[in-house]
Design a protein around this motif. Structure first.
Motif, PDB file in Angstrom:
ATOM      1  N   TYR A  90     -49.392   1.136  -5.165  1.00  0.00           N
ATOM      2  CA  TYR A  90     -48.966   1.495  -6.523  1.00  0.00           C
ATOM      3  C   TYR A  90     -48.229   2.824  -6.482  1.00  0.00           C
ATOM      4  CZ  TYR A  90     -52.313  -1.985  -8.290  1.00  0.00           C
ATOM      5  OH  TYR A  90     -52.984  -3.140  -8.569  1.00  0.00           O
ATOM      6  N   GLY A  92     -62.533  -1.594  -5.765  1.00  0.00           N
ATOM      7  CA  GLY A  92     -61.442  -0.799  -5.212  1.00  0.00           C
ATOM      8  C   GLY A  92     -60.928  -1.344  -3.893  1.00  0.00           C
ATOM      9  N   SER A  93     -61.458  -2.481  -3.431  1.00  0.00           N
ATOM     10  CA  SER A  93     -61.003  -2.980  -2.136  1.00  0.00           C
ATOM     11  C   SER A  93     -59.674  -3.732  -2.245  1.00  0.00           C
ATOM     12  CB  SER A  93     -62.082  -3.856  -1.491  1.00  0.00           C
ATOM     13  OG  SER A  93     -62.466  -4.883  -2.355  1.00  0.00           O
ATOM     14  N   GLY A  94     -59.202  -4.020  -3.482  1.00  0.00           N
ATOM     15  CA  GLY A  94     -57.871  -4.609  -3.650  1.00  0.00           C
ATOM     16  C   GLY A  94     -57.862  -6.044  -4.128  1.00  0.00           C
ATOM     17  N   LYS A  95     -59.003  -6.541  -4.612  1.00  0.00           N
ATOM     18  CA  LYS A  95     -59.089  -7.950  -5.025  1.00  0.00           C
ATOM     19  C   LYS A  95     -58.202  -8.231  -6.240  1.00  0.00           C
ATOM     20  CE  LYS A  95     -63.517  -7.525  -5.764  1.00  0.00           C
ATOM     21  NZ  LYS A  95     -63.859  -6.133  -5.524  1.00  0.00           N
ATOM     22  N   THR A  96     -58.367  -7.399  -7.281  1.00  0.00           N
ATOM     23  CA  THR A  96     -57.569  -7.602  -8.498  1.00  0.00           C
ATOM     24  C   THR A  96     -56.087  -7.469  -8.174  1.00  0.00           C
ATOM     25  OG1 THR A  96     -59.370  -6.760  -9.843  1.00  0.00           O
ATOM     26  CG2 THR A  96     -57.198  -6.764 -10.855  1.00  0.00           C
ATOM     27  N   THR A  97     -55.762  -6.537  -7.291  1.00  0.00           N
ATOM     28  CA  THR A  97     -54.365  -6.316  -6.922  1.00  0.00           C
ATOM     29  C   THR A  97     -53.743  -7.594  -6.349  1.00  0.00           C
ATOM     30  OG1 THR A  97     -54.906  -4.019  -6.455  1.00  0.00           O
ATOM     31  CG2 THR A  97     -52.841  -4.846  -5.553  1.00  0.00           C
TER      32      THR A  97
END
Ligand SMILES: Nc1ncnc2c1ncn2[C@@H]1O[C@H](COP(=O)(O)OP(=O)(O)O)[C@@H](O)[C@H]1O
Ligand SMILES: [Mg+2]
Length: 419
Positions: free
Chosen positions: A183, A210-215
């Protein structure tokens, strides 16, 4: 005529300063408005943290700025108008003085010509005065127009490429090839992610916050563009597909379900009248929303209040499930809601999730591992990297991250159940 250059100079100066003053007024008005709307909706939080005095001070400050800019605007106009008036007076006095002198010294000017000249000067300045009045309104309008054009000229962050194609069909296969994404420049959120999802498969993502799943889910609907690597949708490069046509095939059930003002039914059909009541009822029963609706006096016609705050987050998620089922997307994306789910709604959600996995390709971020045990593939994320991948049994045998996570939740479960 001597006064004309002065009028023009005064008008030009006025134009410059008044535009600036109006711009300031506009900006400060929007400042006050956004401060008010933000703080009125967040009033409870302010009260809980006892920040009223601080907020009042902040408000007084933005309000004061607005007051100052209004005064400045009035000041500018307050100088300009008298100047124009003064110039018209100077011109009149000069006419009278020079004309009278000419007549008295016998310079050949007739009294008739003198009087008509005097009248002409009056007529000359009258429209100028009027224009000066309107000039003010005009400047105000220009300052507002500037703001509107600013909004109109805002480009979306991501634009379709010129040769982007319309997707007519989506079988539901997705492939990430060494995807890097951040980001903020150089703060990599995803570091070399590769995986493949086949049509009709259910793939789950697990991992710490915060590990990036939603991303990853955001990238599939192309809310952002990646910096390195490739994302293939049915084998086509994601950047070569029109964004609108991609989204047509994707049903998104995100952590924060957004509900519109209207009825529950409107929120399921998204105001599409061609969807029959039967289909809505069918979908509601399929996902178990009928348990919630039965408790409401007017069921599907129950009013949803602003942003759905008369529904719990679990109930909102169920409404979004029904929305997805009605639209029968080729790909369902689910980011499981974590907070504020009562155990009854939670049980309904789990039950309907199991059924929904059979509808189409499904990508799911789950916090309860019991939800995803039956997925075809589980991807374990850690700090933007994939650490493990496989089905539930495979991953348990590896005795790695997933195994530990599972033990942790399993132990908790037992503790809860034995209490
Ligand atoms: N819009 C954003 N702008 C900047 N950083 C973000 C944004 N969204 C998420 N992040 C950061 O990206 C990382 C991954 O977030 P996210 O994908 O939401 O994780 P998860 O869903 O696994 O909890 C986090 O460090 C988060 O702070
Ligand atoms: Mg998340």
């Amino acid at each position: 005529m001597i006064t004309v250059p002065f009028i023009i100079t005064a008008s030009l100066l006025f134009r410059k300063y008044s535009r600036k003053a109006y711009r300031e007024v506009r900006n400060n008005v929007s400042e006050v408005n956004s401060y008010l709307s933000e703080n009125l909706s967040g009033m409870k939080i302010t009260q809980v943290f006892n920040q009223q005095d601080k907020k009042i001070q902040q408000f007084n400050k933005v309000n004061k700025n607005l007051q100052k800019s209004y005064i400045k605007e009035i000041l500018v106009f307050g100088i300009y108008r008298p100047i124009i008036w003064l110039l018209s007076m100077v011109a009149t006095i000069l006419t009278v003085y020079l004309g009278a002198e000419n007549i008295l010294t016998g310079g050949g000017l007739s009294i008739g010509a003198f009087v008509s000249f005097y009248v002409f000067v009056g007529q000359f300045f009258e429209p100028i005065q009027q224009i000066a009045e309107q000039f003010n309104t005009l400047q105000n309008g220009f300052a507002s127009a500037e703001k509107i054009f600013d909004v109109l000229d805002t480009k979306p962050d991501i634009e379709d490429e010129e040769d982007a194609i319309e997707l007519n069909e989506f079988k539901g296969s997705i492939e990430f090839k060494d995807v890097w994404f951040s980001y903020i420049p150089d703060e990599w959120v995803l570091k070399g992610i590769s995986f493949k999802v086949n049509p009709d498969e259910t793939v789950a993502f697990v991992g710490a916050t915060g590990s990036g799943k939603t991303t990853i889910l955001q990238l599939i609907v192309r809310n952002y563009d990646i910096q390195k690597g490739e994302i293939l949708i049915d084998g086509i490069h994601i950047k070569k597909i029109k964004r609108s046509s991609l989204r047509k095939f994707v049903g998104q059930m995100l952590q924060d379900v957004f509900l519109f003002s209207g009825t529950v039914k409107d929120n399921i059909t998204l105001f599409d009248d061609s969807i029959s009541d039967e289909r809505v009822i069918e979908a509601s029963e399929y996902v178990g929303l009928n348990h919630v609706l039965n408790r409401l006096p007017d069921g599907l016609n129950h009013e949803v209040r602003e942003r759905g705050n008369n529904f719990s987050s679990g109930e909102r998620q169920l409404i979004s499930f029904a929305r997805a089922v009605v639209y029968k997307p080729s790909l369902m994306i689910l980011d499981e809601a974590t907070a504020n789910i009562d155990s009854e709604t939670e049980a309904i959600i789990q039950e309907s999730l199991k059924k929904m996995m059979n509808i189409s390709t499904m990508l799911i971020v789950a916090h309860r591992l019991s939800t995803i045990q039956h997925s075809d593939k589980i991807i374990v994320m850690h700090k933007g990297e994939i650490k493990e991948m496989g089905n539930h049994q495979d991953l348990l045998k590896r005795k790695g991250l997933y195994y530990n996570l599972y033990q942790l939740q399993y132990d908790n479960q037992e503790v809860i159940e034995s209490v």
